[in-house]
Scaffold this active site. Structure first.
Site, PDB file in Angstrom:
ATOM      1  N   GLU A 271       5.702   0.459  -0.425  1.00 16.48           N
ATOM      2  CA  GLU A 271       5.511  -0.747   0.400  1.00 16.48           C
ATOM      3  C   GLU A 271       5.967  -2.015  -0.292  1.00 16.48           C
ATOM      4  OE1 GLU A 271       1.229   0.045   2.598  1.00 16.48           O
ATOM      5  OE2 GLU A 271       1.281  -0.784   0.608  1.00 16.48           O
ATOM      6  N   ARG A 311       2.963 -21.444  -4.091  1.00 25.02           N
ATOM      7  CA  ARG A 311       2.841 -20.547  -5.242  1.00 25.02           C
ATOM      8  C   ARG A 311       2.663 -21.269  -6.569  1.00 25.02           C
ATOM      9  NH1 ARG A 311       6.316 -17.396  -6.760  1.00 25.02           N
ATOM     10  NH2 ARG A 311       4.929 -15.782  -7.526  1.00 25.02           N
ATOM     11  N   CYS A 342      -0.185 -35.356  -1.609  1.00 24.19           N
ATOM     12  CA  CYS A 342      -1.166 -36.179  -2.318  1.00 24.19           C
ATOM     13  C   CYS A 342      -2.035 -35.300  -3.195  1.00 24.19           C
ATOM     14  CB  CYS A 342      -1.993 -36.946  -1.313  1.00 24.19           C
ATOM     15  SG  CYS A 342      -0.959 -38.082  -0.419  1.00 24.19           S
ATOM     16  N   TYR A 371       6.529 -14.960   0.075  1.00 20.25           N
ATOM     17  CA  TYR A 371       5.291 -15.733  -0.093  1.00 20.25           C
ATOM     18  C   TYR A 371       5.523 -17.237  -0.136  1.00 20.25           C
ATOM     19  CZ  TYR A 371       3.806 -11.004  -1.199  1.00 20.25           C
ATOM     20  OH  TYR A 371       3.595  -9.650  -1.142  1.00 20.25           O
TER      21      TYR A 371
HETATM   22  C1  PLP Z   1       0.982  -7.332  -0.870  1.00 17.91           C
HETATM   23  C2  PLP Z   1       0.992  -5.883  -0.677  1.00 17.91           C
HETATM   24  C3  PLP Z   1       2.151  -5.157  -0.881  1.00 17.91           C
HETATM   25  C4  PLP Z   1       3.430  -5.771  -1.362  1.00 17.91           C
HETATM   26  O1  PLP Z   1       3.341  -6.311  -2.621  1.00 17.91           O
HETATM   27  P1  PLP Z   1       4.671  -6.896  -3.323  1.00 17.91           P
HETATM   28  O2  PLP Z   1       4.220  -7.272  -4.660  1.00 17.91           O
HETATM   29  O3  PLP Z   1       5.096  -8.080  -2.514  1.00 17.91           O
HETATM   30  O4  PLP Z   1       5.693  -5.823  -3.321  1.00 17.91           O
HETATM   31  C5  PLP Z   1       2.121  -3.807  -0.623  1.00 17.91           C
HETATM   32  N1  PLP Z   1       0.998  -3.210  -0.181  1.00 17.91           N
HETATM   33  C6  PLP Z   1      -0.135  -3.881   0.024  1.00 17.91           C
HETATM   34  C7  PLP Z   1      -1.324  -3.155   0.518  1.00 17.91           C
HETATM   35  C8  PLP Z   1      -0.188  -5.234  -0.216  1.00 17.91           C
HETATM   36  O5  PLP Z   1      -1.325  -5.891  -0.010  1.00 17.91           O
END
Ligand code: PLP
Length: 425
Positions: A271, A311, A342, A371
């Site tokens: 993911e 960030r 501000c 992000y």
């Molecule tokens: C944020 C998140 C990701 C992705 O994380 P990255 O560091 O952007 O690759 C994958 N899985 C879950 C459950 C997340 O919360």
């Protein structure tokens, strides 16, 4: 130039600040994940995009067109992906406190629900029916430490996400009694902006251990999801492994662990969020005021800041930047690039080596694809910037610039508070 477009001309046409996303870079990263999984994992596999990195119609559609599934963490992200035309069977709903409405939306559409806790098991049991069981996967906390900012670490046992693996026997026993729930997968995500490969190697082993337990308990588990977390280069100091190396590590860890334990290969899912879209984006700002603090530093301010990129103030993140209209000029000064909010902490770059510049110059801040837009706010009532998708010399608007009217869209003024033009003067 980005995507064959002149960055200064993009700002002239679409305004400033401007998010710019390069289509080719996003597509390339999608293919790198897909191809590396095919090369290094002997079983079935699929990358899914963690869309919280940047969730909007165009990005969901773009990534889905490359064959990736989409991970969403709220009803709003789920709805956006659906409206983008993504097949709901390719949607995975995450979150540590999903509401009944969110669970119902995902269930009704046939998405996969990543169940995080006991309350969600209860809610889903009430929502789903045995003749159409909810497709679920369990999120677990693997107890793996990695070296990243503590706010973006999620795999250590003291994390708000996921079941404690010690409770697996009870969770499995519960699932056995619940024909409304069809648990097909196990999931863990250990954090973000990770440069080491060891944590995901270890995680592969841990996941397969749970997989073995689940199979022994008779659960029809066919998917293991190793999460995301691969880091990207924000500055020269960052040295992440390539997508290929990362996928290879995770794939081999799972394949080897399955072989050792004589288990059939599950479908491997990963993911990625940041590593899929981070370096494909940049933010263009226009330079404005300048303040010299003698003997200390020079501040140069831009027309955005913590509202379009929270960030730095949230994670002390650092970026690199260049002045687009003076790209080959010698770097003659070190400045601090400040936002216009501000808040003294509203610093876009604590130190930037730049050519001498003047108001009206265009500053490009690199690697803002992940992000940034998704965490943007209207702090100080700044309208959110527009975003364009560039490729092959064309630029198309994917997010319109917010207006002052948009800012007032949800304001309501009770009639008793309406100021009377006569008494008010
Ligand atoms: C944020 C998140 C990701 C992705 O994380 P990255 O560091 O952007 O690759 C994958 N899985 C879950 C459950 C997340 O919360």
């Amino acid at each position: 130039m980005i995507g064959g477009c002149d960055l200064v001309e993009l700002v002239a046409e679409f305004g400033s600040p401007l998010y710019i996303l390069d289509e080719h870079t996003v597509r390339t990263a999608c293919r790198q994940y897909r191809d590396a999984l095919t090369r290094y994992y002997p079983g079935e596999s699929q990358p899914i995009y963690a869309s919280k990195a940047w969730n909007c119609l165009a990005v969901c559609a773009l990534v889905a067109s490359e064959g990736l599934g989409i991970d969403v963490v709220s009803g709003g992200e789920f709805y956006t992906a659906l409206q983008a035309g993504v097949n709901p069977e390719q949607l995975y709903l995450h979150g540590n406190n999903k509401s009944s409405d969110e669970l119902r939306l995902a269930y009704d559409q046939g998405g996969t629900i990543m169940v995080d806790n006991w309350l969600e098991l209860d809610l889903l049991t009430a929502i789903a029916s045995p003749d159409q069981p909810a497709r679920i996967a369990l999120r677990l906390t693997p107890g793996i430490e990695c070296h990243t900012h503590e706010y973006i670490r999620t795999g250590h046992l003291d994390s708000k996400f996921g079941f404690d693996p010690q409770q697996l026997p009870q969770v499995f026993a519960r699932l056995q009694q619940q024909p409304q729930l069809r648990c097909v997968g196990l999931h863990a995500h250990i954090g973000s902006q990770i440069f080491e490969r060891q944590p995901h190697h270890d995680l592969g082993d841990v996941l397969v251990g749970w997989y073995q337990q689940a199979r022994a308990a008779g659960l029809p588990i066919t998917e293991l999801n190793i999460g995301g977390g691969l880091g990207i280069c924000y500055t020269e100091a960052d040295d992440p492994p390539s997508i290929e190396e990362w996928v290879k590590t995770a794939s081999q860890a799972i394949a080897t662990a399955c072989e050792t334990r004589q288990l059939p290969l599950p479908k491997l899912i990963c993911e990625p969020g940041r590593s899929l879209i981070g370096t494909a984006g940049l933010t263009a700002y226009t330079l404005g005021s300048r303040k010299q603090v003698p003997g200390v530093r020079t501040y140069v301010a831009v027309d955005g800041g913590m509202s379009d990129n929270p960030r730095p103030i949230t994670y002390q993140s650092v970026y690199r930047a260049a002045i687009a209209n003076r790209f080959s000029a010698p770097l003659t000064e070190t400045v601090t690039v400040a936002g216009k909010h501000c808040e003294s902490g509203d610093i876009v770059l604590p130190t930037a080596e730049l050519p001498s510049s003047e108001p009206g110059d265009i500053l490009a801040v690199f690697a803002t694809g992940a992000y940034n837009y998704s965490m943007a706010s209207n702090y100080n009532r700044l309208p959110r910037p527009a975003a364009v998708l560039v490729g092959g010399g064309d630029a198309e608007l994917i997010l319109a610039r917010e207006t002052y009217t948009d800012l007032l869209q949800y304001d309501r003024l009770p009639s008793r508070l309406q100021l009377d033009a006569t008494t008010n003067r």
